[in-house]
Design a protein around this motif. Structure first.
Motif, PDB file in Angstrom:
ATOM      1  N   ALA A 170      52.650  30.298  40.607  1.00  7.25           N
ATOM      2  CA  ALA A 170      52.097  31.656  40.569  1.00  7.25           C
ATOM      3  C   ALA A 170      50.930  31.794  41.546  1.00  7.25           C
ATOM      4  O   ALA A 170      50.836  32.789  42.274  1.00  7.25           O
ATOM      5  CB  ALA A 170      51.661  31.999  39.156  1.00  7.25           C
ATOM      6  N   THR A 171      50.078  30.796  41.579  1.00 10.10           N
ATOM      7  CA  THR A 171      48.934  30.820  42.495  1.00 10.10           C
ATOM      8  C   THR A 171      49.403  30.831  43.941  1.00 10.10           C
ATOM      9  O   THR A 171      48.893  31.606  44.763  1.00 10.10           O
ATOM     10  CB  THR A 171      48.016  29.614  42.225  1.00 10.10           C
ATOM     11  N   ILE A 216      52.243  31.924  45.151  1.00  9.88           N
ATOM     12  CA  ILE A 216      52.885  33.201  45.464  1.00  9.88           C
ATOM     13  C   ILE A 216      51.828  34.272  45.724  1.00  9.88           C
ATOM     14  O   ILE A 216      51.931  35.039  46.680  1.00  9.88           O
ATOM     15  CB  ILE A 216      53.849  33.608  44.333  1.00  9.88           C
ATOM     16  N   VAL A 217      50.791  34.313  44.883  1.00  7.24           N
ATOM     17  CA  VAL A 217      49.725  35.304  45.068  1.00  7.24           C
ATOM     18  C   VAL A 217      48.960  35.035  46.358  1.00  7.24           C
ATOM     19  O   VAL A 217      48.681  35.964  47.136  1.00  7.24           O
ATOM     20  CB  VAL A 217      48.775  35.326  43.849  1.00  7.24           C
ATOM     21  N   ALA A 219      50.949  36.241  49.292  1.00  6.13           N
ATOM     22  CA  ALA A 219      50.909  37.706  49.412  1.00  6.13           C
ATOM     23  C   ALA A 219      49.589  38.157  50.034  1.00  6.13           C
ATOM     24  O   ALA A 219      49.567  39.061  50.874  1.00  6.13           O
ATOM     25  CB  ALA A 219      51.107  38.350  48.047  1.00  6.13           C
ATOM     26  N   ILE A 220      48.493  37.519  49.648  1.00  8.71           N
ATOM     27  CA  ILE A 220      47.186  37.849  50.229  1.00  8.71           C
ATOM     28  C   ILE A 220      47.164  37.488  51.709  1.00  8.71           C
ATOM     29  O   ILE A 220      46.665  38.261  52.541  1.00  8.71           O
ATOM     30  CB  ILE A 220      46.055  37.147  49.453  1.00  8.71           C
ATOM     31  N   GLY A 232      45.954  45.622  44.062  1.00 11.36           N
ATOM     32  CA  GLY A 232      47.034  45.344  43.117  1.00 11.36           C
ATOM     33  C   GLY A 232      48.359  45.930  43.573  1.00 11.36           C
ATOM     34  O   GLY A 232      49.397  45.286  43.469  1.00 11.36           O
ATOM     35  N   LEU A 244      49.706  43.895  46.440  1.00  9.33           N
ATOM     36  CA  LEU A 244      50.226  42.628  45.931  1.00  9.33           C
ATOM     37  C   LEU A 244      51.602  42.850  45.316  1.00  9.33           C
ATOM     38  O   LEU A 244      52.544  42.104  45.591  1.00  9.33           O
ATOM     39  CB  LEU A 244      49.270  42.037  44.901  1.00  9.33           C
ATOM     40  N   TYR A 245      51.733  43.893  44.505  1.00  7.84           N
ATOM     41  CA  TYR A 245      53.022  44.243  43.904  1.00  7.84           C
ATOM     42  C   TYR A 245      54.073  44.471  44.991  1.00  7.84           C
ATOM     43  O   TYR A 245      55.188  43.953  44.903  1.00  7.84           O
ATOM     44  CB  TYR A 245      52.860  45.499  43.041  1.00  7.84           C
ATOM     45  N   GLN A 296      54.180  43.309  48.004  1.00  9.29           N
ATOM     46  CA  GLN A 296      54.529  42.022  48.621  1.00  9.29           C
ATOM     47  C   GLN A 296      55.468  41.227  47.713  1.00  9.29           C
ATOM     48  O   GLN A 296      56.426  40.622  48.178  1.00  9.29           O
ATOM     49  CB  GLN A 296      53.273  41.195  48.904  1.00  9.29           C
ATOM     50  N   LEU A 297      55.182  41.228  46.419  1.00  9.88           N
ATOM     51  CA  LEU A 297      55.991  40.445  45.487  1.00  9.88           C
ATOM     52  C   LEU A 297      57.434  40.934  45.426  1.00  9.88           C
ATOM     53  O   LEU A 297      58.358  40.120  45.418  1.00  9.88           O
ATOM     54  CB  LEU A 297      55.374  40.452  44.086  1.00  9.88           C
ATOM     55  N   THR A 347      59.516  39.704  48.155  1.00 15.77           N
ATOM     56  CA  THR A 347      59.673  38.255  48.224  1.00 15.77           C
ATOM     57  C   THR A 347      61.063  37.862  47.741  1.00 15.77           C
ATOM     58  O   THR A 347      61.476  38.246  46.641  1.00 15.77           O
ATOM     59  CB  THR A 347      58.608  37.562  47.359  1.00 15.77           C
TER      60      THR A 347
END
Length: 70
Positions: free
Chosen positions: A9-10, A12-13, A16-17, A24, A27-28, A30-31, A34
């Motif tokens: 999870a870290t 992936i975040v 995205a950054i 937020g 980030l959404y 980008q996710l 993915t």
């Protein structure tokens, strides 16, 4: 017991950054773009509703060996 999932999870975040997510919503965005992101627990992708799409495996121990059932 959730160290691998926390690590994934870290990563992936952070990815995205690195790609420019600064809020937020970003980030959404980008996710959900993915697809097959390589992680310790297998390739990860996200559906438009934000759910993690990942193949789950059922493993059984047979004669001392791990056997995939699905």
């Amino acid at each position: 017991p959730f160290a691998a999932q926390s690590y994934d999870a870290t990563r992936i975040v952070i990815e995205a950054i690195r790609k420019g997510a600064t809020s937020g919503k970003a980030l959404y965005d980008q996710l959900i773009e993915t697809h097959d992101f390589p992680t310790l627990t297998g390739p990860a992708a996200f559906s438009p509703n934000g759910a993690l799409n990942r193949r789950l495996y059922v493993i059984h121990v047979k004669n001392g060996r791990l056997v995939q059932l699905n």
